[in-house]
Design a protein around this motif. Structure first.
Motif, PDB file in Angstrom:
ATOM      1  N   ASP A  54       0.824  -1.210   0.000  1.00  0.00           N
ATOM      2  CA  ASP A  54       0.000   0.000   0.000  1.00  0.00           C
ATOM      3  C   ASP A  54       0.857   1.258   0.000  1.00  0.00           C
ATOM      4  O   ASP A  54       0.613   2.201  -0.737  1.00  0.00           O
TER       5      ASP A  54
ATOM      6  N   THR B  70       2.528   1.723  -3.331  1.00  0.00           N
ATOM      7  CA  THR B  70       1.541   2.106  -4.344  1.00  0.00           C
ATOM      8  C   THR B  70       1.273   3.597  -4.276  1.00  0.00           C
ATOM      9  O   THR B  70       1.229   4.282  -5.291  1.00  0.00           O
TER      10      THR B  70
ATOM     11  N   GLU C  26       3.141   0.857  -8.155  1.00  0.00           N
ATOM     12  CA  GLU C  26       1.950   0.035  -8.005  1.00  0.00           C
ATOM     13  C   GLU C  26       2.358  -1.375  -7.612  1.00  0.00           C
ATOM     14  O   GLU C  26       3.043  -2.061  -8.364  1.00  0.00           O
ATOM     15  N   SER C  27       1.953  -1.790  -6.423  1.00  0.00           N
ATOM     16  CA  SER C  27       2.447  -3.056  -5.891  1.00  0.00           C
ATOM     17  C   SER C  27       1.314  -4.000  -5.522  1.00  0.00           C
ATOM     18  O   SER C  27       0.248  -3.569  -5.122  1.00  0.00           O
ATOM     19  N   GLU C  28       1.623  -5.277  -5.638  1.00  0.00           N
ATOM     20  CA  GLU C  28       0.691  -6.304  -5.187  1.00  0.00           C
ATOM     21  C   GLU C  28       1.433  -7.260  -4.291  1.00  0.00           C
ATOM     22  O   GLU C  28       2.616  -7.528  -4.505  1.00  0.00           O
TER      23      GLU C  28
ATOM     24  N   ARG D 273      -3.187   8.324  -6.923  1.00  0.00           N
ATOM     25  CA  ARG D 273      -1.856   7.798  -6.621  1.00  0.00           C
ATOM     26  C   ARG D 273      -0.908   8.108  -7.771  1.00  0.00           C
ATOM     27  O   ARG D 273      -1.317   8.162  -8.926  1.00  0.00           O
TER      28      ARG D 273
END
Lengths: 890, 325
Positions: free
Chosen positions: A23, A26, A31-33, B242
């Motif tokens: 989070d 991101t 942008e991370s998962e 974002r």
């Protein structure tokens, strides 16, 4: 890019779980998962296989007893490597594995299985699924697996955008994290400059035409190829990579550690310890590490050993010079290649590698030497080698850092929000951007200080130029919800009249709230003076580190500041700065047309613009081809909307709907030459009808959706919506037997309609049961004529007189000729002539009986019977003569 | 008094219930509502009450009166309609079978987006679907051989002419032909050379916005897009901005809205401050002018809005699908 938490922790300390980290990153622009977050996996513990016997009903399954420290479970397991005594990862009934895979009781070939012994893939650690994961035998049964595997394998996957080359490594991500979390960035691997014993030196020759601005090379002797130490294997495994041997692992590790690609040659396989970077010969063959052979072009940059090509610069190494099990001496390359050269080269061969990905996005030209020495250090540590040459560093790159000026005024104007100077400096230094203050000529006022000091408050009350400032504070407090709207408005009123109470009250509110987002400083604007030197704002001269090749102008720096400050912390502004303007939309008239058609029963379609060449060819207009179609069924652009509408008819017919009333608006393309200007891109509008307009029902028989429906529609659209008079003019058409152009009174083509030939429909393989009719509307004309300035005419109050006339005439006579003839008899009194019934029968043979309704009206007075009668007599006379007709007996 | 009122009320309603003919009803009217009826009696009793009690019962009596009158009228109306009509046609037959027309769902969404932005002063612009490399890429700060080109798989007509990959080419045409201030949205069809599946097609539709003047800021962009999202998805829409990357904007952002059903953020649009390079490319003074741009896929929004899972449905024109809009 897969990034593991333990690896990141080499560089920065943090407590966040994988999900929290994802989070956080991101919201920083990465942008991370989550790949694996053991902290959320429950009911998964260390278990011991007490026994593993063959499943009585299946050869490949085993029946195991697993001890979880508290009790034993009967578990069926399919893994070939499960064996008695192993410590394994045991997912109890009720556990949920990554991918929302719930573990429940299950009967497998007649035996109940209570839980699961997990493989690495099931835990999300790697793709390994040939067997179960076997743990260290020293672990205690029942230990929470999260505590053991979390610190080793927690990982996230980051989608790194093409501008952020600096983040393509663990160090790169850790640097961002350290800045965000206010932590120190560690240097786990030092790049100590080692002094070699040897006097040997690798000769490096760079091509004068560029392509490689920096090349660092050196030799390491006496390496022993073998397995990697555990720590190295573990790090690679934490991002799902397999260990190959210590040399290959070092190279892979370095890439993920600091992001700078390096290459290791087997020195003994080079004809000379020489590196020449040059352009390939056109047609040259190159056997690469990936076992493929590539044919190179003259704009491919290659590395040669003065005789043979040993690598494709920045993309992939050669097969013949690669390290192997017998390698003892190596040559290390740590270079910086031109991004465009690498990108063109890799695109041309359709060959992407981890190295090319980094070089084409812009590697760090200043990291070459560090990367080189880090590799040397690792080789000493892991493969027992030693530096065997003086290090060659050929550099034509200007390493002087770039400087960008950032002004606070620009930052505020761009952002529409005030970020305090201190915060800006803090963010920049966290990103390792050095900033020197310049041009500071006014001391910004500290808001809290002013408000705590009653003398200052008093002076501010008097000076009008501070009112906007006070109002700003009120606005801000209202936006962040600190004060209510009502309070804010009373504060504003008091500010206008300079009340001291307001200011001290505000001071109280402010003191209560020390949120970062408060405007801490205020730069006073002196009324009446537009530019005042003493009111100039802060400026910084920023020195950009070499790894941030992406930062080239002030806007880039502003993005860095906003990104780190947090987009969500910027308070939105609802006062739109733009001027009032008329919101135009030239296509608005067409939207009226669409709504009209849909309201009377038409469905709007959106068909593909890409069609099949052979089928489009049949429509007779030259189509435009796509150079790189994704399939042969979509290799040209549509030349008319009929193509898609016919397909829609066919598709729906096949699916059981035969009554089709459809239309579409869209661009159609015609190739009229070879340049862009010769491509006609036309905004088209077409309707298609087939089957019934209204289905048969208890009230009336079906109404056909045919040519006359479209004709009536055209009359309605042009006469009623557009208020223009139209005529239908018969024309020939390549695939319509019956075809009419629709023209206005100046003979401009405003549309057309027709019936598609039966043969054509067969050829196109379109299912149908009735006529298929189409109508086109000229959108340009429609938009032009559609106007809202309807001019009204006075209503004629005198009565209309109705008369019927019934003639019998030859079948071949077109009524379009008869009606005007009748009307011409008396244009001023005869308002309208409408054929209301046409009757044909056997008795009439080649003749038809036509009933006309005639409407008479005098705009100035009430019509007398005898006036009408005399006109009727005249009409009968003319029609009988001109059309050889008879008056039908009453 | 209370008792008397209640008694009148209950007996009136039970008698009304059992009225079968209009004669019965008329008798009922005389008994209760007539000049000498029970209601009049009650009002007479009211006159004898003390001043203290009068306000309370006055109200109660008036309510009773209007209740009885209304109930009587209703009943009367049912008698009249039952008996007054001697029309023997079967009105239970279905209505005329009129054709059912529809506007395409993508058009619905486009119209909605257009009207939201028009309401805050945006004009609508259109541009060519086939354009040169310069307008589709280079002028937008995507030079040849830039990795950002990988973000959009492109259909080529020849080496310099492409099927536009976004509607941003319209922005360049607009700025080339017009001086600031600008406040426009552009909408239309764009193409991507992607494998056709339930989630991607070789084309889709976009709406883009462009605001250029001397002061439009990042905060204003946030305000504008929040206004849009709340108009489009409801005023309680939770959204976040974002950081992201687009070559033509700097800073760039992606906007997500929170989906309660799926319990996750869903990306709806990309935006950012127009990159100074783009402004310079069209001959604007990037020191003087600034502004923001944003873009969104209409299919994506339509899919969220209508719960459509397969993007291909939009271009198949299945009547059974179209009829639902």
């Amino acid at each position: 890019m897969k990034v593991s938490l333990p690896w990141l922790k080499r560089f920065v300390n943090f407590k966040q779980s994988a999900s929290e980290l994802a989070d956080l990153l991101t919201m920083l622009g990465f942008e991370s998962e989550v790949v694996t977050d053991f902290s959320v996996l429950k009911n998964i513990v260390v278990g011991e296989v007490e026994s593993a016997k063959k499943h009585p009903n299946a050869d490949k399954l085993k029946f195991c007893i697993v001890n979880d420290g508290k009790m034993t479970h009967e578990v069926v397991c399919g893994a070939p490597n499960v064996a008695t005594g192993q410590k394994i990862v045991f997912a109890k009934v009720g556990a949920v594995l990554p991918g929302n895979f719930k573990i429940g009781k299950a009967k497998i070939r007649g035996i109940e299985s209570n839980g699961m012994i997990c493989s690495e893939r099931e835990l999300g650690i790697s793709e390994e699924h040939d067997g179960i994961m076997v743990l260290n035998p020293g672990l205690k049964n029942g230990t929470n697996v999260a505590d053991i595997l979390g610190p080793m394998y927690d990982a996230i996957d980051i989608d790194i955008t093409p501008d952020k080359a600096f983040a393509l490594s663990h160090r790169g991500i850790a640097r961002e994290l350290a800045a965000k979390l206010n932590k120190k960035l560690k240097s786990p691997l030092n790049a100590k400059r080692v002094i070699p014993d040897s006097k040997e030196k690798v000769k490096v020759v760079l091509d004068k035409k560029g392509g490689c601005p920096r090349y660092v090379a050196g030799i390491v002797n006496n390496v022993k190829v073998g397995p990697s130490p555990q720590w190295l294997t573990d790090y690679l495994k934490s991002v799902g990579q397999k260990s190959i041997n210590n040399l290959v692992d070092i190279s892979n590790f370095m890439l993920l550690e600091i992001g700078h690609p390096t290459h290791i040659f087997d020195l003994d396989k080079l004809s000379e310890p020489t590196i020449e970077v040059k352009w390939a010969k056109k047609g040259e063959k190159f056997a690469a590490l990936d076992e493929e052979s590539y044919i190179l072009d003259s704009d491919h940059l290659v590395i040669t050993d003065s005789v043979n090509t040993v690598a494709l610069a920045g993309i992939i190494g050669g097969k013949d010079s690669a390290v192997s099990d017998t390698t003892t001496n190596v040559l290390i390359e740590s270079a910086y290649f031109d991004p465009i050269v690498v990108r063109k080269g890799s695109k041309k061969l359709n060959l992407l590698s981890e190295a090319s990905r980094r070089f084409e996005r812009g590697a760090d030209p200043d990291a070459t030497l560090d990367a080189f020495y880090m590799i040397v250090r690792l080789m000493e540590e892991v493969a027992g080698g030693e530096l065997g040459s003086i290090v060659t560093d050929q550099c034509t790159f200007d390493l002087k850092p770039r400087k960008i000026t950032l002004s606070h005024r620009k930052l505020s104007k761009y952002t529409g929000f005030n970020i305090p100077n201190k915060k800006v400096e803090h963010i920049l230094s966290g990103l390792q951007i050095d900033c020197q203050t310049r041009g500071e000529s006014v001391i910004p006022m500290n808001v809290v200080e002013i408000l705590s000091n009653s003398n200052k408050l008093e002076s501010m009350r008097i000076r009008t130029e501070f009112r906007p400032f006070m109002r700003n504070i009120v606005d801000h407090l209202q936006v962040i919800g600190e004060i209510t709207r009502k309070n804010a408005s009373s504060y504003r009123r008091d500010i206008r009249f300079g009340s001291k109470e307001t200011l001290s009250e505000l001071a109280k509110v402010l003191k209560k709230n020390h949120s970062d987002s408060l405007p801490k400083e205020f730069i006073p604007k002196i009324a009446g003076k537009k530019t005042n030197k003493s009111v100039d704002t802060q400026k910084w001269i920023c020195t950009i580190p070499s790894f941030r090749g992406d930062l080239v102008n002030e806007a880039d720096l502003i993005e860095e500041i906003l990104r780190c400050y947090g987009y969500d912390n910027i308070v939105p502004s609802y006062s739109f700065s733009s001027q009032m303007q008329y919101a135009e939309d030239e296509e608005r008239p067409l939207s009226h047309l669409k709504k009209y058609l849909s309201s009377i029963g038409f469905q709007q379609c959106y068909n593909n613009s890409l069609e099949e060449r052979d089928s489009i060819a049949k429509f007779g207009v030259e189509s435009l081809s796509v150079m790189n179609p994704s399939s042969d069924r979509m290799n040209v652009l549509r030349t008319s909307l009929h193509q898609g509408l016919l397909k829609t008819l066919d598709f729906n017919y096949k699916n059981g709907t035969q009554d089709i009333l459809i239309y579409e608006q869209g661009t159609v393309f015609e190739k009229k030459g070879d340049t862009l200007d010769d491509i006609e891109q036309k905004n088209a509008f077409s309707c298609l009808v087939h089957g019934d307009f209204a289905e048969p029902n208890v009230h009336f028989s079906p109404i056909e959706g045919n040519f006359f429906l479209l004709k009536g529609l055209a009359e309605n659209i042009f006469n009623n919506l557009l208020k223009i008079k139209i005529k239908f003019i018969k024309e020939s058409h390549s695939y319509c037997g019956t075809f009419y152009n629709i023209v206005d009174s100046q003979k401009n083509l405003v549309g057309s309609l027709g019936i598609i030939n039966e043969e054509f429909l067969k050829e196109m393989d379109i299912l149908h049961r009735t006529d298929v009719c189409i109508m086109d509307i000229n959108t340009e004309n429609f938009k032009e004529c559609f106007n809202y300035n309807i001019k009204t005419e006075d209503i004629v109050l005198y009565p209309i007189v109705n008369r019927d006339l019934n003639f019998i005439m030859d079948n071949s006579i077109e009524l379009a000729q008869v009606c005007p003839t009748i009307k011409n008899v008396n244009q001023s009194l005869l308002k309208e002539v409408v054929p209301v019934d046409v009757f044909e029968s056997k008795e009439l043979k080649d003749e038809k009986s036509v009933l006309f309704k005639l409407y008479f009206q005098n705009p100035k007075k009430t019509l007398e019977d005898n006036e009408v009668n005399s006109i009727i007599a005249e009409i009968i006379d003319i029609v009988l003569k001109k059309f050889n007709a008879k008056l039908r007996d009453q | 008094m209370d008792k008397a009122i209640n008694k009148v009320k209950t007996s009136f309603h039970s008698e009304l219930e059992s009225c079968k003919t209009s004669e019965n009803l008329e008798q009922l009217r005389i008994k209760y509502l007539g000049r000498k009826g029970q209601l009049t009696d009650l009002f007479n009793q009211f006159g004898a009450l003390s001043n203290k009690e009068k306000p309370k019962y006055g109200k109660t009596l008036n309510i009773l009166k209007s209740d009885l009158t209304a109930s009587y009228n209703n009943k009367l109306a049912t008698f009249n309609s039952d008996q007054g009509s001697d029309d023997k046609r079967d009105f239970s037959l279905p209505g005329y079978a009129l054709p059912k027309g529809n506007i395409h769902p993508l058009e619905h969404v486009t119209d909605e987006i257009k009207s939201i932005f028009q309401s805050i002063g945006f004009s609508v612009a259109y541009g060519p679907e086939i354009d040169d490399d310069y307008h589709n890429f280079e002028a937008l700060n995507v030079p040849k051989h830039h990795p950002a080109r990988d973000m959009q798989d492109t259909f080529f007509i020849d080496s310099d002419v492409v099927l536009r990959t976004h509607t941003s080419n319209v922005q360049i045409h607009l700025m080339e032909n017009q001086d600031p201030p600008l406040r426009h949205i552009c909408c239309g069809r764009v193409f991507r050379n992607e494998a056709v599946s339930y989630k991607s097609f070789c084309l889709f539709h976009q709406v883009e916005g462009l605001v250029i003047n001397e002061s439009s800021s990042f905060a204003e962009m946030k305000g504008t897009l929040e206004y849009f999202a709340k108009e489009m998805f409801g005023k309680d829409t939770k959204m976040r901005f974002r950081p992201s990357y687009f070559p033509f904007t700097e800073p760039s952002a992606e906007v997500d809205i929170w989906n309660d059903k799926l319990n996750q953020w869903m990306e709806i649009l990309g935006c950012g401050m127009v990159n100074p390079n783009v402004l310079e490319n069209v001959g604007y003074d990037s020191e003087k002018y600034q502004g923001f741009a944003f873009g969104m896929g209409i299919e994506r929004i339509a899919m969220i809005k209508y719960g459509i899972r397969d993007i291909r449905l939009f271009y198949q024109n299945d009547k059974r699908f179209l009829e639902q809009f």
